[in-house]
Enzyme design. Structure first.
Site, PDB file in Angstrom:
ATOM      1  N   GLY A  29       0.811  -1.202   0.000  1.00 40.76           N
ATOM      2  CA  GLY A  29       0.000   0.000   0.000  1.00 40.76           C
ATOM      3  C   GLY A  29       0.846   1.255   0.000  1.00 40.76           C
ATOM      4  N   ASP A 140       8.585 -10.044   7.398  1.00 42.10           N
ATOM      5  CA  ASP A 140       8.838  -9.210   6.213  1.00 42.10           C
ATOM      6  C   ASP A 140       9.993  -8.252   6.471  1.00 42.10           C
ATOM      7  OD1 ASP A 140       8.408  -8.502   3.575  1.00 42.10           O
ATOM      8  OD2 ASP A 140       6.982  -6.905   4.078  1.00 42.10           O
TER       9      ASP A 140
END
Length: 558
Positions: A29, A140
């Site tokens: 995003g 991540d």
């Protein structure tokens, strides 16, 4: 995000935030700089993509794990302040770090040096130790998710919102983390067990951190391919070469730590972030930070080198002129005497400065080791620059520019010489235009020589002279003279008034005395035995975190 979408976002959040500008955009995003109206502070607002927010299972898990991340309080973790869930909008507000990501840093300045990389890895290891101690895996870790604070150089880990508890069950209907990773993960930095969809623990994050260190030290991504599937297969099947093959200038303690992080078998990696932090601390002890007095002295010695180089060049031309016109002319001797006085004065000043440093407890051997370490740092920096593709491209453009400038300069000089005319007295006269062309051509030659010789990949002449002078015979002579001067001062100032002076004084410990270099693997083996009590390790981690929190400033929020 289009202007209409941005307007919609501003309308949805107008009661809590003022959206100021976009900070970045990625697969997870867009991130915006926003001002939280209630407390009037700047935050980084991350808006998740509609495909993520529209998946009910992922949405629920994201909200659950983001609430867990919001409970974190650690100086190396970007705090999560709030989650915004409004219809099809899913976003979270986190602390705004005034700085840049590791990816941006490497892109801007090229690969990191060894000392800077160790500090960065140590900061991230502290953050992962804290999270893993609370049962949370990040999943991540990548260069874009590590922020470097501009004011302090501190590294902070962000995006714990897509983390997962170690003991959490897989999402219903999901085959494992690989499917989730296609939405929110980064294949180039996934561990083999994450890529294959197996259960992961904290060692998965350590593998990713090893790949981040590889990127930081080389400027390139360690595992790449032309498709996501091929990248994941490489993670599972191919072993990375030792990082020393790409950066032979790195210290062994650092290369062994990075190589252990990227081991395919989780059991071959460090057991947790705390063990990795201990190995990195051992690497720091193996190459301690040089004291400030030695670095300041190195700057002074460098300034003296510049004076000597300039004086030598100027003195050469003065002697040539004096030899041509005769030394009996007083006008030719005055500049030489002045130049000699300047050089002698600077040498005396540096002897006094070296003596002052030695009176602080440093020996001539310490000074030589310190100067050599500083020279090695410069060498390591040049080795890192050689791996920067953008810098190599700029250097190639500079070389082409130099070639063009020299060709133009040759044409200008040739044209100016062709415009000369005999003056009848055995010489030549040149019109003003020819003089202008001649000077322009010579100026281009000078600029081209500097651009050609001053390469970011080669040792500059000044550094070569510095090494030859201060690490050679002249430097040893200056240090010996300064040591005698410092010893004489100490003897005068330190005469004892006690009657008993028969016992010789004990020599003071040298700040840079040689000590055995610790073996990181041995240190870890001693500190983390197979039968170690987990509770004891958690207590030790808590103490380390408390000490870190009390000694480091909180992240900037705007």
């Amino acid at each position: 995000m289009s202007a209409a979408d941005l307007a919609t976002l501003r309308d949805q959040l107008r009661d809590r935030y003022t959206i100021e500008r976009e900070l970045g955009r990625g697969g997870m995003g867009a991130v915006y700089l926003a001002r939280e109206l209630g407390l009037d502070w700047l935050v980084a607002l991350k808006v998740l993509p509609p495909s993520f927010a529209g998946d009910r299972d992922l949405r629920e898990r994201f909200l659950r794990e983001t609430r867990t991340a919001a409970s974190f309080s650690h100086p190396n973790i970007v705090p999560v302040h709030a989650v915004e869930e409004r219809g099809d909008l899913l976003a979270f507000a986190m602390g705004f770090v005034e700085g840049e990501s590791l990816a941006e840093r490497v892109q801007r300045t090229g690969p990191l040096g060894a000392r800077e990389a160790v500090r960065l890895m140590l900061d991230v290891a502290y953050a992962l130790s804290y999270a893993h101690g609370r049962g949370v895996v990040h999943r991540d870790i990548k260069p874009d998710n590590i922020m470097i604070e501009r004011a302090t150089g501190r590294a902070l880990v962000m995006d714990f919102g897509i983390s997962r508890r170690i003991d959490a069950a897989p999402v219903a209907g999901r085959a494992g983390l690989t499917r989730v990773g296609e939405v929110v993960g980064t294949p180039e930095y996934m561990s083999p067990e994450q890529a294959s969809g197996d259960d992961v623990d904290g060692r998965s994050d350590l593998y990713s951190l090893g790949l981040v260190a590889w990127f930081a030290l080389t400027g390139t991504t360690a595992v790449t391919a032309d498709s996501t599937q091929k990248v994941l297969v490489k993670h599972i099947t191919e072993t990375l070469p030792p990082i020393a093959s790409a950066r032979p200038d790195l210290p062994a303690a650092l290369t062994s730590t990075v190589d252990r992080c990227v081991a395919k078998d989780p059991a071959a990696r460090f057991p947790d972030g705390g063990a990795l932090a201990e190995a990195l601390e051992a690497a720091q002890q193996a190459a301690p930070e040089l004291p400030v007095p030695l670095r300041l002295l190195a700057l002074e010695l460098g300034a003296v080198v510049q004076v000597l180089l300039f004086a030598g060049l100027l003195g050469f031309f003065m002697l040539a002129r004096a030899n041509e016109e005769g030394f009996e002319h007083l006008d030719n001797l005055v500049p030489l005497v002045l130049l000699f006085a300047v050089v002698v004065t600077r040498v005396v000043q540096v002897v006094i400065e070296v003596s002052r440093v030695m009176r602080d407890g440093y020996s001539s051997a310490d000074l030589r080791r310190g100067l050599l370490a500083i020279m090695d740092e410069a060498l390591s920096l040049r080795e890192a620059r050689k791996l920067d593709a953008a810098l190599r491209a700029r250097r190639r453009r500079t070389v082409r520019q130099v070639a063009i400038q020299l060709a133009v300069a040759a044409g200008l000089v040739a044209l100016a010489l062709s415009m000369r005319a005999p003056n009848g007295l055995g010489g030549h006269r040149m019109p003003p235009l020819a003089v202008s062309l001649l000077f322009s051509g010579l100026a281009l030659v000078g600029v081209s020589l500097v651009l050609a010789l001053r390469s970011p990949f080669r040792m500059p002449p000044g550094e070569r002279f510095f090494r030859a002078f201060w690490l050679g015979v002249p430097g040893r002579m200056v240090f010996a003279l300064a040591e005698r001067n410092a010893g004489g001062s100490q003897g005068t100032a330190g005469v004892s008034s006690r009657a008993d002076t028969t016992s010789p004084p004990k020599p003071a410990a040298s700040p840079l005395a040689e000590r055995p270099r610790p073996d990181p693997a041995a240190e870890i083996a001693r500190s983390t035995p197979a039968t170690a009590d987990l509770t004891g390790r958690v207590d030790e981690l808590e103490r380390r975190v408390d000490a870190l929190e009390s000694s480091r400033p909180a992240p900037e929020r705007g």
